[in-house]
Design a protein around this motif. Structure first.
Motif: not given
Lengths: 312, 524
Positions: A41, A43, A283-284, A301-302, A305, B99, B131-138, B216
């Motif tokens: 996950l 970057p 949570s992350e 992640t969402n 999709y 990053e 830290p980021c609190s949600i997962p990101i689809d980079y 999102d």
């Protein structure tokens, strides 16, 4: 692992590490693979990050079930339960802590273990197996406490209602038993058969399905409240916020509303799905992962999709 | 400082509005030709203003200035047109490519790039970045925002490698749109109601907000999707279209064309699925883009003026300046003369020609109507009163025709029915004294009738329109009924004068029921 084996691979089980950064997945070859979610996950993830950090053979037969408890990963395969330490595995140290086998009636034929679930109240593991029984293993002492009999055919799935200390089991015979007391048989779709392959509870509610349509039941009154019009048999379902997520036949994750409406069907890469897990430990890294008749595990992640896939 | 900026902006806003509206009013009221040098001054003012203002912060003001400039020039003024179809290459969309640039844990010393949304909470308030609190689809994030570069500079698409990237990224993005359907109608309806209730202003961003954390939310927003899908449609229109200033290397091959067509269909389908009113929106877009084609063609033709000039129209217009005068000219006199029009009718009236009644032209209602109009304009006969009752227009015209025949020199008119002559004479009675003894009832005739009437003379009286007073007088004058009848007739004759004709008396007698007497009188 040659290309042919990859082609025929099925993922049967998944479990997230207690820290939530790793995912363990079990396949039909008896292997367990460990994936690093934080790497996948991040970057600067590459395709390499989507490969396992560790793969090892845990059992002779398929790993139908994985459960995490107390820093340990419990895996079931070929009639036995093994325990592994998560911290050891993360350090790539493959060493089973212990292996136990329930007492089976005959020692010739070893029934498989289809499903396991943790009962936190008394720290025991509920095991549903091919011998039509539900075994209860005391995790503290490592001893099999009791056996629940009653199913006339093998047990597909087990679930617990912790507050009430009830164990629910669904089996090939089409029955759902609560503490081995029989409940009704229902919502039949004769063309698919009567077997119950998925069972999950959330306090007073129970979702079950398989041959019959996936339906939501109110446990106190033991009556069905809604039926979900999904084609195909559902193999795993989960409650998530005010929705129900279900996977089974068909290359999609179904999002359903509690009232019985199918809100969305999100396409996935495997043709049919066996396992669905939500990572609530971190949570992350809170993702939904699904696996099925392919060597790929889709990561969302969402919820709406497919973001990417991990692969064995 | 924040307060100062707000005030400053507000002031600029108000001033800006006032300046622009004053200028606009002045421009509108002045004919363009008179502007001359003052235009140049205004132009330079506007250009200066635009240079100093930030398009992202004073969007509305900049827009108004540009609209004002657009109004200033006539449509065909070449300096106001983007003749070479150039793109605004400076409109770059910035996003986190790696990053280090990530907004997570950014130290305050780092510069803030334009258009980036940075949460204030993370700017230097902690030493340890949160830290980021949600997962990101980079993966999606990067591919998605890279697409904006293709929209900024479409010519890149013609290059093979850039095109492959564009293709791949677009397929992935559109697959996400397809998978992630926006259908939460209940929630969005509520939000719309709330917006409307609060008198929500239309929210406008000059540039895209490209933070990863917003991805999102953006994906679940209908308007955002519509933006992106519209960008695709505009891009496709450019790539496929004929533009004069595209270089000759800017051509699509077959594969590319096929992909564009398929993707266009997908885009329209996705648009139609976006609530609310997706269908209408899609149809409207299609229509607008079709209209754009016209403008494109117009530019390809070198922006011809919309004012049409035609020699023929000028000539016609100059024939006569004054329309009313032109109508009055002699050459517009189309009314025929009596002899021209009636020649045929007169010839048909001649019994020697033996034209049957039904074939006579006077029976044609169209002819009859025109004949009446002509008679009203040219013939005094039209206005002569007559007692004669005509059963039809044709009969009337027959009589007129015979009258005309007598008057018009060219046409032979000897043998016309005598009955018409009687009528003719009857009509002339008003103009000259009638000494025709045939008509007036004679004393002898009156004696005869009186003798036969006898006591029934009162019945006849009402038909002769005698007043009751006169009747009483007659009765007192004589006791003899025959005498009274005679007195009645005499009184009638006195009153009628030259109208005391046989025919009138016959009519009265018939009406009173004395048909035998009437016939006798007639034969006499």
């Amino acid at each position: 692992m040659g290309p042919v084996e990859l082609l025929h691979m099925s993922v049967f089980s998944q479990s997230f590490s207690p820290c939530g950064r790793f995912l363990a997945a079990g396949n039909n070859y008896g292997q367990i693979a460990l994936f690093s979610l934080s790497a996948a996950l991040s970057p600067d993830a590459t395709t390499r990050s989507q490969k396992p950090v560790l793969t090892f053979t845990a059992h002779d037969g398929p790993v139908f079930s994985l459960v995490s408890a107390d820093g340990r990963l419990l895996s079931a395969g070929n009639g036995e339960v093994s325990a592994w330490s998560w911290s050891d595995l993360i350090k790539k140290n493959v060493r089973a802590l212990w292996t136990r086998r329930p007492k089976y009636k005959s020692s010739l034929e070893i029934p498989e273990i289809n499903s396991m679930v943790l009962q936190p109240r008394d720290n025991s593991l509920v095991i549903g197996g091919g011998d039509n029984n539900v075994h209860i293993l005391d995790l503290e002492h490592g001893v099999f406490k009791s056996v629940l009999q009653g199913h006339s055919d093998y047990v597909h799935c087990v679930s617990v209602r912790d507050r009430e200390s009830e164990i629910l089991s669904g089996g090939e015979d089409g029955a759902v038993r609560i503490n081995s007391r029989l409940c009704k048989v229902f919502c039949a779709r004769p063309q698919y058969g009567k077997w119950i392959s998925c069972l999950t509870t959330d306090s007073d509610w129970m979702l079950c399905g398989g041959g019959p349509s996936l339906s939501l039941w109110h446990l106190r009154s033991l009556s069905p409240t809604s039926t979900f019009p999904l084609t195909g048999c559902q193999r795993q379902a989960a409650f998530h916020q005010d929705m129900i997520l279900a996977v089974g036949d068909g290359a999609s994750v179904s999002h359903c509303l509690l009232a019985g409406e199918v809100k969305a069907q999100i396409p996935c890469s495997p043709q049919s799905l066996n396992t669905l897990q939500l990572n609530t430990n971190s949570s992350e890294h809170q993702v939904l992962t699904v696996g099925g008749s392919s060597s790929h595990i889709d990561v969302f992640t969402n919820l709406s999709y497919r973001a990417f896939s991990l692969s064995f | 400082t924040e307060k100062k900026t707000t005030l400053d902006q507000a002031l600029r806003g108000v001033l800006g509005d006032q300046i622009v509206s004053t200028l606009l009013t002045a421009i509108i009221l002045t004919p363009f030709i008179l502007l001359g040098r003052t235009t140049l001054t205004r132009l330079s003012t506007c250009a200066d203003l635009l240079r100093r203002l930030s398009k992202s912060q004073n969007t509305v003001f900049c827009g108004r200035i540009q609209l004002f400039l657009a109004r200033l020039f006539p449509l065909s003024e070449k300096s106001g047109l983007n003749l070479q179809s150039q793109f605004n290459l400076e409109n770059i969309t910035v996003f986190n490519k790696n990053e280090q640039e990530s907004t997570f844990g950014q130290k305050p010393a780092e510069e803030k790039e334009d258009g980036m949304e940075v949460e204030e909470g993370e700017m230097g308030e902690d030493d340890n970045p949160a830290p980021c609190s949600i997962p990101i689809d980079y993966n999606l994030y990067r591919k998605f925002w890279t697409l904006q570069d293709y929209f900024r500079n479409p010519v890149q698409c013609y290059d093979k490698f850039s095109w492959m990237t564009f293709l791949k990224f677009s397929d992935e993005t559109l697959a996400v749109f397809k998978s992630y359907k926006l259908d939460d109608m209940q929630a969005s309806k509520r939000k719309l109601e709330e917006l409307r209730a609060s008198g929500g202003e239309h929210v406008y961003f000059a540039k895209f907000l490209t933070s990863e954390k917003l991805m999102d939310l953006q994906l679940s927003d209908s308007n955002f999707r519509r933006h992106i899908l519209l960008q695709y449609l505009i891009l496709f229109q450019y790539l496929k279209g004929q533009v004069k200033f595209k270089s000759s290397s800017c051509l699509l091959n077959d594969d590319q064309t096929t992909w564009i067509e398929e993707t266009t269909k997908l885009v329209y389908q996705l648009l139609k699925e976006i609530p609310p009113d997706g269908d209408k929106f899609g149809t409207m877009l299609e229509h607008i883009l079709n209209t754009e084609e016209n403008w494109n063609t117009w530019k390809n033709e070198g922006c011809p003026s919309f004012v049409k000039e035609s020699d023929e129209l000028t000539r016609l217009w100059n024939l006569n300046q004054d329309n009313m005068e032109a109508c009055r000219s002699e050459s517009r006199e189309f009314m025929p003369s009596l002899d021209e029009f009636f020649a045929e009718a007169i010839e048909q009236a001649d019994p020697a020609n033996m034209v049957e009644a039904e074939y006579k032209v006077v029976r044609n209602p169209n002819y009859g109507w025109r004949a009446l109009r002509l008679l009203s304009r040219r013939s005094p006969h039209f206005f002569q009163p007559t007692n004669q009752k005509f059963k039809s227009l044709a009969d009337y015209l027959d009589s007129m025709v015979s009258k005309l025949a007598k008057e018009l020199p060219d046409i032979p008119s000897e043998e016309i029915k005598t009955g018409e002559e009687d009528d003719d004479d009857n009509g002339d009675n008003l103009l000259k004294d009638s000494n025709d003894s045939d008509k007036i009832v004679t004393n002898q005739q009156m004696d005869d009738i009186a003798a036969k009437l006898g006591a029934q003379w009162k019945t006849l009286a009402s038909h002769l329109e005698m007043k009751a007073a006169e009747l009483r007088e007659i009765e007192t004058d004589s006791e003899d009924v025959e005498m009274q009848a005679k007195l009645l007739l005499v009184a009638w004759q006195d009153r009628e004068g030259s109208q005391a004709t046989v025919e009138n008396l016959v009519t009265a007698l018939t009406a009173a029921g004395f048909s035998e007497l009437a016939d006798n009188l007639n034969e006499a």
